[in-house]
Design a protein around this motif. Structure first.
Motif, PDB file in Angstrom:
ATOM      1  N   TYR A 137       0.815  -1.282   0.166  1.00 38.39           N
ATOM      2  CA  TYR A 137       0.083   0.004  -0.072  1.00 38.39           C
ATOM      3  C   TYR A 137       0.727   1.158  -0.129  1.00 38.39           C
ATOM      4  O   TYR A 137       0.323   2.220  -0.537  1.00 38.39           O
ATOM      5  CB  TYR A 137      -0.801  -0.063   1.150  1.00 38.39           C
ATOM      6  N   ILE A 140       1.647   2.686  -3.595  1.00 38.07           N
ATOM      7  CA  ILE A 140       0.290   3.238  -4.523  1.00 38.07           C
ATOM      8  C   ILE A 140       0.713   4.333  -5.037  1.00 38.07           C
ATOM      9  O   ILE A 140       0.478   4.573  -6.653  1.00 38.07           O
ATOM     10  CB  ILE A 140      -0.961   3.234  -3.657  1.00 38.07           C
ATOM     11  N   TYR A 159      -7.413  -4.968  -3.901  1.00 41.83           N
ATOM     12  CA  TYR A 159      -6.943  -4.356  -2.646  1.00 41.83           C
ATOM     13  C   TYR A 159      -7.140  -5.453  -1.833  1.00 41.83           C
ATOM     14  O   TYR A 159      -8.349  -5.722  -1.316  1.00 41.83           O
ATOM     15  CB  TYR A 159      -7.557  -3.065  -2.085  1.00 41.83           C
ATOM     16  N   VAL A 163      -1.422  -4.790  -2.982  1.00 41.73           N
ATOM     17  CA  VAL A 163      -2.352  -4.125  -4.018  1.00 41.73           C
ATOM     18  C   VAL A 163      -2.074  -4.749  -5.337  1.00 41.73           C
ATOM     19  O   VAL A 163      -0.767  -5.124  -5.538  1.00 41.73           O
ATOM     20  CB  VAL A 163      -2.107  -2.559  -3.967  1.00 41.73           C
TER      21      VAL A 163
END
Length: 199
Positions: A137, A140, A159, A163
């Protein structure tokens, strides 16, 4: 490469026989055979369900009891002549009591597919490679930036504990090389090939 955007169905009548042509966009032989099986069940009371398909992994046709070469082959010839790919055609016939003869059958099955193509929305498609990006995460923003800067297209996002993005490159650049600099923080793997509408 061309295909149809969505399924279409057309009905014609020739000397009291009813011909229903159903066209479907399909990518693989497996998809084609599933649709053919479904229509065989849907029109199980029909005299014949003749088929032709051109998929990314092969093609085929079937006369389904009509005299050899009078149904499936003319159908696939119409698809080829119109340069269509990733497509399945099923012509369902309900016999009306008047025999058409070999020439009449060829004309009827050909016309049925031609009429359906005339009603269909034809689109240009291209083959693309699909890649999966997997990362934490915390990465991202970095992944989103690289996707945007390199004109990649995200077709799916998941998710869970990590991810996962599915991306394609419309100019077919090497997606793995784009993310090499992140030394394992963003893991890239080739997933499959897909045909997508040309833009």
């Amino acid at each position: 490469m061309k295909t149809i955007k969505k399924p279409v169905q057309v009905e014609i009548n020739v000397k009291k026989s009813q011909f229903i042509c159903s066209l479907f966009p399909t990518r693989t032989k497996k998809e084609s055979k599933e649709i053919i099986q479904k229509l065989n069940q849907q029109y199980s009371d029909a005299t014949h369900n003749c088929t032709a398909y051109i998929a990314s992994d092969g093609e085929g046709f079937d006369d389904d009891g009509e005299p050899g070469g009078t149904a499936g082959k003319p159908m696939i010839n119409v698809l080829r002549k119109n340069e269509l790919h990733n497509i399945t055609a099923v012509v369902t016939r309900y016999f009306g009591g008047i025999k058409l003869g070999a020439g009449g059958l060829v004309r009827a099955y050909s016309k049925s597919v031609m009429e359906a193509i005339g009603e269909a929305e034809i689109v240009e498609i291209e083959e693309y490679s699909v890649f999966e990006l997997v990362f934490e995460y915390s990465n991202i923003k970095t992944a989103d930036m690289e996707v945007r800067n390199n004109n990649l297209e995200t077709i799916d996002k998941q998710y869970s504990d990590k991810v996962s993005y599915e991306v394609i490159s419309r100019d077919n650049r090497d997606v793995e090389k784009i993310f090499e600099k992140y030394s394992g923080k963003i893991r890239v793997s080739f997933k499959n090939k897909q045909f997508l509408e040309k833009i």
